[in-house]
Design an enzyme around this catalytic site. Sequence first.
Site, PDB file in Angstrom:
ATOM      1  N   ARG A 166     -37.509  -7.165 111.791  1.00 20.48           N
ATOM      2  CA  ARG A 166     -36.898  -6.103 110.997  1.00 20.48           C
ATOM      3  C   ARG A 166     -35.556  -6.553 110.418  1.00 20.48           C
ATOM      4  O   ARG A 166     -35.216  -6.217 109.279  1.00 20.48           O
ATOM      5  CB  ARG A 166     -36.722  -4.839 111.840  1.00 20.48           C
ATOM      6  CG  ARG A 166     -36.116  -3.681 111.044  1.00 20.48           C
ATOM      7  CD  ARG A 166     -36.049  -2.401 111.855  1.00 20.48           C
ATOM      8  NE  ARG A 166     -37.361  -1.785 111.984  1.00 20.48           N
ATOM      9  CZ  ARG A 166     -37.951  -1.531 113.134  1.00 20.48           C
ATOM     10  NH1 ARG A 166     -37.366  -1.877 114.270  1.00 20.48           N
ATOM     11  NH2 ARG A 166     -39.131  -0.944 113.178  1.00 20.48           N
ATOM     12  N   ALA A 167     -34.788  -7.313 111.176  1.00 21.78           N
ATOM     13  CA  ALA A 167     -33.485  -7.769 110.683  1.00 21.78           C
ATOM     14  C   ALA A 167     -33.640  -8.639 109.445  1.00 21.78           C
ATOM     15  O   ALA A 167     -32.850  -8.524 108.497  1.00 21.78           O
ATOM     16  CB  ALA A 167     -32.743  -8.534 111.776  1.00 21.78           C
TER      17      ALA A 167
END
Length: 366
Positions: free
Chosen positions: A262-263
């Site tokens: 997700r980052a």
Amino acid sequence: MNGAMRGTDDVGSAGVASGTAPRPVFPFAALIGQASLQQALVLAAIDPGLGGVLISGPRGTAKSTAARALAELLPQGQLVNLPLGASEDRLIGTLDIETVLRDGSVRFSPGLLAKAHRGVLYVDEVNLLPDALVDALLDAAASGVNTVERDGVSHSHDASFVLIGTMNPEEGELRPQLIDRFGLMVELQNVFEPQVRQAIVKARFAFELDPTGFRAAYAELQASYVQRIRAARAALPLLSFDDAVHARVSALCIDAAVDGLRADLVMLRAARALAAFERADAVTVRHVERVADAVLLHRRRQHDAPHANQRQQEGEAQSQDVTGSASDRAAGSATSSADPDWGYLPPEPTGAVPVKGVIPLDAKKR
């Protein structure tokens, strides 16, 4: 900058309540000493799919002021507040099942997510909300769609809004699974620089004494923000990422030891939003580096390393205390193998003290 909007009890000062004059809003362009917060909010305004902004900081650091100021820059210009005591139905809306069963039509009563469409949904003390509400908020913020399901009947509607959550760390933290789903995070600190502190207080006094005149002084900058955000939204699909940008994103996320991907995705989208806001022709590594802190602040796991090292050192020290040094263990092992009675202590006589008034046993026999 704002059109007239229907007012509800949940619409904040950036909206206009029916039959009442709008309360003046402190201009976004007039915020002082909040460069990192302003950048994060602008990026979320350009790409609401980032998942919103989590603002952490002590009381009195202009968290709610910044949220109201951002709402004024958006197309709908509306700020919707989510109260702490709100139910799930109030947030996502309700379906009238009786109407569906009677005539087959779906009657939907919109919730706060529908009212926040194209505006800002502001959640103060988001860390105190039930996890189910936070999940629903983050799902809608990331997808731009709210879906309500009841007894096999569902209804979906657009819910593209900028989610702004604030929290005071002294009042508790969000679960890691939830905090990771916020796209960006900014950590505010108390201001201890005299000149900055004085400038903030002077600006606030000037706004309170003459809101109209104060806002007029920033009208040009405000209009510029509105125009640039609108243009940046249109430019997002035109910007792409080259291999150097992907490589830098991967390196930063690996170095921060983040969980999942997700980052990486958020960092790419945030860098693209920044490039669009600055009217760049392409996303560069420099854009990535300027958004990395807000993406990784609540995701990095490097802060666990010192604790792990400390635990390892404590374990080694305890092991040495219990077993002794390697040489001692080697010597003990050799002695033990040579003498099976090694470590045996022979009995030793213990001195006895006679007690007066006690008749010896042999005396009784006599």
